[in-house]
Design a protein around this motif. Structure first.
Motif, PDB file in Angstrom:
ATOM      1  N   PRO A 295       0.818  -1.212   0.000  1.00 51.49           N
ATOM      2  CA  PRO A 295       0.000   0.000   0.000  1.00 51.49           C
ATOM      3  C   PRO A 295       0.854   1.265   0.000  1.00 51.49           C
ATOM      4  O   PRO A 295       1.963   1.278   0.526  1.00 51.49           O
ATOM      5  CB  PRO A 295      -0.809  -0.129   1.299  1.00 51.49           C
ATOM      6  N   LEU A 296       0.315   2.329  -0.613  1.00 51.89           N
ATOM      7  CA  LEU A 296       1.077   3.552  -0.820  1.00 51.89           C
ATOM      8  C   LEU A 296       1.593   4.139   0.489  1.00 51.89           C
ATOM      9  O   LEU A 296       2.768   4.523   0.586  1.00 51.89           O
ATOM     10  CB  LEU A 296       0.212   4.578  -1.560  1.00 51.89           C
ATOM     11  N   VAL A 297       0.728   4.220   1.500  1.00 54.74           N
ATOM     12  CA  VAL A 297       1.153   4.826   2.774  1.00 54.74           C
ATOM     13  C   VAL A 297       2.288   4.024   3.401  1.00 54.74           C
ATOM     14  O   VAL A 297       3.263   4.583   3.913  1.00 54.74           O
ATOM     15  CB  VAL A 297      -0.045   4.941   3.738  1.00 54.74           C
ATOM     16  N   GLU A 298       2.192   2.695   3.345  1.00 58.26           N
ATOM     17  CA  GLU A 298       3.260   1.857   3.894  1.00 58.26           C
ATOM     18  C   GLU A 298       4.524   1.961   3.054  1.00 58.26           C
ATOM     19  O   GLU A 298       5.647   1.922   3.577  1.00 58.26           O
ATOM     20  CB  GLU A 298       2.798   0.403   3.959  1.00 58.26           C
ATOM     21  N   SER A 299       4.355   2.093   1.739  1.00 58.57           N
ATOM     22  CA  SER A 299       5.524   2.224   0.866  1.00 58.57           C
ATOM     23  C   SER A 299       6.339   3.463   1.199  1.00 58.57           C
ATOM     24  O   SER A 299       7.575   3.448   1.159  1.00 58.57           O
ATOM     25  CB  SER A 299       5.073   2.295  -0.602  1.00 58.57           C
ATOM     26  N   LEU A 300       5.648   4.543   1.542  1.00 54.52           N
ATOM     27  CA  LEU A 300       6.337   5.799   1.832  1.00 54.52           C
ATOM     28  C   LEU A 300       7.196   5.711   3.088  1.00 54.52           C
ATOM     29  O   LEU A 300       8.077   6.550   3.289  1.00 54.52           O
ATOM     30  CB  LEU A 300       5.314   6.932   1.969  1.00 54.52           C
ATOM     31  N   ASP A 301       6.948   4.704   3.956  1.00 59.60           N
ATOM     32  CA  ASP A 301       7.796   4.519   5.138  1.00 59.60           C
ATOM     33  C   ASP A 301       9.239   4.266   4.736  1.00 59.60           C
ATOM     34  O   ASP A 301      10.173   4.720   5.420  1.00 59.60           O
ATOM     35  CB  ASP A 301       7.292   3.332   5.978  1.00 59.60           C
ATOM     36  N   SER A 302       9.439   3.509   3.665  1.00 61.16           N
ATOM     37  CA  SER A 302      10.792   3.131   3.244  1.00 61.16           C
ATOM     38  C   SER A 302      11.377   4.079   2.212  1.00 61.16           C
ATOM     39  O   SER A 302      12.591   4.091   2.012  1.00 61.16           O
ATOM     40  CB  SER A 302      10.779   1.713   2.662  1.00 61.16           C
ATOM     41  N   ASN A 309      18.845  11.579   1.346  1.00 59.50           N
ATOM     42  CA  ASN A 309      18.974  13.002   1.627  1.00 59.50           C
ATOM     43  C   ASN A 309      17.895  13.397   2.631  1.00 59.50           C
ATOM     44  O   ASN A 309      16.715  13.061   2.453  1.00 59.50           O
ATOM     45  CB  ASN A 309      18.840  13.812   0.337  1.00 59.50           C
ATOM     46  N   ALA A 310      18.286  14.114   3.690  1.00 59.38           N
ATOM     47  CA  ALA A 310      17.361  14.473   4.755  1.00 59.38           C
ATOM     48  C   ALA A 310      16.245  15.384   4.265  1.00 59.38           C
ATOM     49  O   ALA A 310      15.138  15.366   4.805  1.00 59.38           O
ATOM     50  CB  ALA A 310      18.118  15.151   5.904  1.00 59.38           C
ATOM     51  N   VAL A 311      16.514  16.195   3.240  1.00 55.09           N
ATOM     52  CA  VAL A 311      15.484  17.081   2.694  1.00 55.09           C
ATOM     53  C   VAL A 311      14.336  16.257   2.119  1.00 55.09           C
ATOM     54  O   VAL A 311      13.153  16.546   2.351  1.00 55.09           O
ATOM     55  CB  VAL A 311      16.088  18.004   1.622  1.00 55.09           C
ATOM     56  N   TYR A 312      14.684  15.197   1.394  1.00 61.77           N
ATOM     57  CA  TYR A 312      13.653  14.335   0.810  1.00 61.77           C
ATOM     58  C   TYR A 312      13.027  13.418   1.856  1.00 61.77           C
ATOM     59  O   TYR A 312      11.874  13.008   1.701  1.00 61.77           O
ATOM     60  CB  TYR A 312      14.238  13.540  -0.350  1.00 61.77           C
ATOM     61  N   LEU A 313      13.761  13.121   2.916  1.00 60.36           N
ATOM     62  CA  LEU A 313      13.179  12.351   4.019  1.00 60.36           C
ATOM     63  C   LEU A 313      12.075  13.157   4.699  1.00 60.36           C
ATOM     64  O   LEU A 313      10.968  12.649   4.945  1.00 60.36           O
ATOM     65  CB  LEU A 313      14.262  11.976   5.028  1.00 60.36           C
ATOM     66  N   ASP A 314      12.354  14.433   4.986  1.00 62.91           N
ATOM     67  CA  ASP A 314      11.339  15.294   5.603  1.00 62.91           C
ATOM     68  C   ASP A 314      10.150  15.501   4.659  1.00 62.91           C
ATOM     69  O   ASP A 314       8.992  15.493   5.093  1.00 62.91           O
ATOM     70  CB  ASP A 314      11.956  16.651   5.955  1.00 62.91           C
ATOM     71  N   ALA A 315      10.446  15.672   3.371  1.00 68.26           N
ATOM     72  CA  ALA A 315       9.366  15.860   2.399  1.00 68.26           C
ATOM     73  C   ALA A 315       8.489  14.611   2.313  1.00 68.26           C
ATOM     74  O   ALA A 315       7.259  14.704   2.198  1.00 68.26           O
ATOM     75  CB  ALA A 315       9.955  16.188   1.031  1.00 68.26           C
ATOM     76  N   THR A 316       9.109  13.424   2.405  1.00 63.67           N
ATOM     77  CA  THR A 316       8.356  12.173   2.328  1.00 63.67           C
ATOM     78  C   THR A 316       7.430  12.016   3.530  1.00 63.67           C
ATOM     79  O   THR A 316       6.289  11.538   3.393  1.00 63.67           O
ATOM     80  CB  THR A 316       9.319  10.980   2.244  1.00 63.67           C
ATOM     81  N   LYS A 317       7.903  12.394   4.700  1.00 63.07           N
ATOM     82  CA  LYS A 317       7.047  12.324   5.894  1.00 63.07           C
ATOM     83  C   LYS A 317       5.829  13.231   5.736  1.00 63.07           C
ATOM     84  O   LYS A 317       4.708  12.871   6.119  1.00 63.07           O
ATOM     85  CB  LYS A 317       7.850  12.715   7.129  1.00 63.07           C
ATOM     86  N   LYS A 318       6.059  14.410   5.169  1.00 63.51           N
ATOM     87  CA  LYS A 318       4.956  15.335   4.937  1.00 63.51           C
ATOM     88  C   LYS A 318       3.981  14.762   3.901  1.00 63.51           C
ATOM     89  O   LYS A 318       2.751  14.837   4.070  1.00 63.51           O
ATOM     90  CB  LYS A 318       5.510  16.682   4.459  1.00 63.51           C
ATOM     91  N   SER A 328      -4.360  13.261  -2.735  1.00 65.48           N
ATOM     92  CA  SER A 328      -3.719  12.491  -3.803  1.00 65.48           C
ATOM     93  C   SER A 328      -2.203  12.647  -3.715  1.00 65.48           C
ATOM     94  O   SER A 328      -1.687  13.644  -3.198  1.00 65.48           O
ATOM     95  CB  SER A 328      -4.204  12.956  -5.173  1.00 65.48           C
ATOM     96  N   LEU A 329      -1.486  11.665  -4.239  1.00 63.51           N
ATOM     97  CA  LEU A 329      -0.018  11.708  -4.199  1.00 63.51           C
ATOM     98  C   LEU A 329       0.513  12.901  -4.976  1.00 63.51           C
ATOM     99  O   LEU A 329       1.478  13.547  -4.550  1.00 63.51           O
ATOM    100  CB  LEU A 329       0.549  10.400  -4.769  1.00 63.51           C
ATOM    101  N   THR A 330      -0.121  13.229  -6.098  1.00 63.85           N
ATOM    102  CA  THR A 330       0.327  14.362  -6.909  1.00 63.85           C
ATOM    103  C   THR A 330       0.263  15.667  -6.131  1.00 63.85           C
ATOM    104  O   THR A 330       1.235  16.436  -6.097  1.00 63.85           O
ATOM    105  CB  THR A 330      -0.536  14.479  -8.180  1.00 63.85           C
ATOM    106  N   VAL A 331      -0.866  15.919  -5.489  1.00 63.03           N
ATOM    107  CA  VAL A 331      -1.038  17.162  -4.719  1.00 63.03           C
ATOM    108  C   VAL A 331      -0.059  17.200  -3.546  1.00 63.03           C
ATOM    109  O   VAL A 331       0.544  18.244  -3.252  1.00 63.03           O
ATOM    110  CB  VAL A 331      -2.491  17.289  -4.223  1.00 63.03           C
ATOM    111  N   ALA A 332       0.112  16.058  -2.870  1.00 67.60           N
ATOM    112  CA  ALA A 332       1.033  16.005  -1.736  1.00 67.60           C
ATOM    113  C   ALA A 332       2.466  16.292  -2.181  1.00 67.60           C
ATOM    114  O   ALA A 332       3.216  17.001  -1.490  1.00 67.60           O
ATOM    115  CB  ALA A 332       0.953  14.637  -1.054  1.00 67.60           C
ATOM    116  N   MET A 333       2.867  15.771  -3.326  1.00 65.30           N
ATOM    117  CA  MET A 333       4.219  16.020  -3.836  1.00 65.30           C
ATOM    118  C   MET A 333       4.385  17.475  -4.248  1.00 65.30           C
ATOM    119  O   MET A 333       5.456  18.069  -4.061  1.00 65.30           O
ATOM    120  CB  MET A 333       4.511  15.089  -5.009  1.00 65.30           C
TER     121      MET A 333
END
Length: 412
Positions: A295-302, A309-318, A328-333
């Motif tokens: 599932p998408l939400v679980e995938s984003l954990d990894s 890169n910590a910048v993308y780690l913080d962005a992924t948590k958001k 939607s994933l598009t809007v969140a990105m």
């Protein structure tokens, strides 16, 4: 060479204390035979072989030599070999035996045998991998677990192998792009220090006998040389100490890591390459997880940690927090503001068409190719730039030290 057949009955669970024994003996025809067997004690080996008509002459525990450190390349090779064995229809435990015997790194062979022992006692493969988090990250274990549940373990191992090979390749590209200029600058500093500490003082003694005023550049170089000669231990000690403290704080301090990762993304030459590499790894990881049915939400954990890169780690948590609430994933990105428009547009097309994993894979392919091109361009750019820097540095020192000689020649 003959080997003893192993009993693979699923009903007889073996204890985890089994080890590998190397044995020698003679069969009924008197022919010398050798092999290996997993057992608890040498007595079990003797009894098993006796039933097969083999009279043992030697039984000893197999020892593993201390090998080199297990690298990401070792794990990638193991994943590829295991996937290939399973696709060929080789049973899992036998695949472990074959891969362990054929591996060049004894440490990796020992790790594979430890995992095999856990699997043989009934532990699931992903749980066996989770006992070694230093080598198998959550992404690896989650994908193996999904493959076991869906009955497509060999397919997911193949995906994992491809993912790891591409990740290692892109890391290698970044390291090669940064290693060359750094190594040249280190050599230039060492050469300059040698000139300042040993060569310039020799010229200084010669210039004393001239009895004439020295040119300004020569005086500057001689003053720097005097500083090097007097404080060389503080210079080298300070540089090595500062580098040691920097890397230690980088490893231990999360704030330091975040600051450095932000600075690297804004670096004038390497920043664009590092950003493209992070996007490539982020999209490749998410594509691999999503294609495996996670599932998408679980995938984003990894995914965040895989970007490196910590910048993308913080962005992924958001992004994960917004996606979990129905965004939607598009809007969140887009809200994270760390991805180019091309990436978000491709993700939007993937969401609308139901082929998100395919679109993410295409984005990863595009940015991996971009990294390759950028590294090649950097290599062609850095070579003349470094030559100019070395020429100005070393040439300037040489000219400064020869100016008094040219002046003396003009007077004569």
């Amino acid at each position: 060479m003959a080997t003893a057949s192993r009993t693979t009955s699923a009903t007889s669970a073996r204890p985890s204390t089994e080890v590998i024994f190397i044995w020698e003996g003679r069969d009924k025809a008197g022919k010398l035979v050798r092999g290996e067997m997993r057992a608890q004690t040498p007595a079990v080996v003797n009894v098993t072989l006796r039933r097969q008509g083999i009279a043992t002459t030697k039984v000893k525990k197999k020892t593993f030599r201390s090998g080199k450190k297990i690298s990401d390349k070792d794990i990638s090779l193991f994943t590829r070999q295991l996937a290939t064995m399973m696709k060929a229809g080789v049973p899992l435990l036998q695949s472990f035996d074959i891969v362990a015997k054929g591996h060049a790194n004894p440490s990796m062979s020992k790790l594979i045998q430890d995992i095999r022992g856990d699997v043989e006692t009934g532990t699931s493969l992903n749980q066996a991998f989770r006992k070694f988090p230093l080598y198998f990250d959550p992404l690896f274990c989650n994908l193996v677990g999904a493959g076991e549940q869906a009955g497509i373990l060999e397919d997911l191992l193949t995906r994992l192998a491809i993912y790891k090979e591409k990740t290692i390749a892109i890391k290698g590209k970044i390291k090669s792009a940064m290693f060359y200029p750094i190594s040249i600058l280190v050599v230039a500093f060492v050469v300059t220090a040698v000139i300042m500490i040993w060569v310039v003082p020799a010229f200084k003694d010669v210039f004393k006998s001239f009895g004439a005023d020295l040119p300004g550049p020569t005086l500057v170089v001689m003053a720097i040389s005097d500083f090097f000669v007097k404080w060389w231990y503080l210079i080298f000690g300070g540089i090595f100490g500062a580098l040691y403290l920097f890397f230690q704080s980088w490893k231990r301090s999360l704030n330091m890591q975040r600051a450095m990762d932000r600075a690297l993304l804004k670096a004038p030459i390497f920043g664009a390459v590092i950003r493209k590499a992070s996007i490539a790894r982020w999209t490749r990881t998410l594509a691999t997880m999503f294609a495996a049915g996670v599932p998408l939400v679980e995938s984003l954990d990894s995914v965040g940690g895989a970007a490196g890169n910590a910048v993308y780690l913080d962005a992924t948590k958001k992004i994960q927090a917004e996606v979990s609430t129905g965004t939607s994933l598009t809007v969140a990105m887009q809200n994270a503001d760390v991805f180019p428009n091309m990436v978000t547009q491709m993700v939007s097309i993937g969401e609308e068409s139901g082929s998100l994993d395919s679109m993410l894979g295409k984005v990863a392919d595009f940015y991996e190719a971009e990294v390759d091109d950028a590294v090649d361009a950097l290599a062609s750019l850095m070579e003349p730039l470094i030559m100019v820097i070395l020429g100005v540095l070393i040439g300037g020192l040489v000219i400064a030290m020869y100016l008094p000689i040219f002046k003396l020649g003009a007077v004569v």
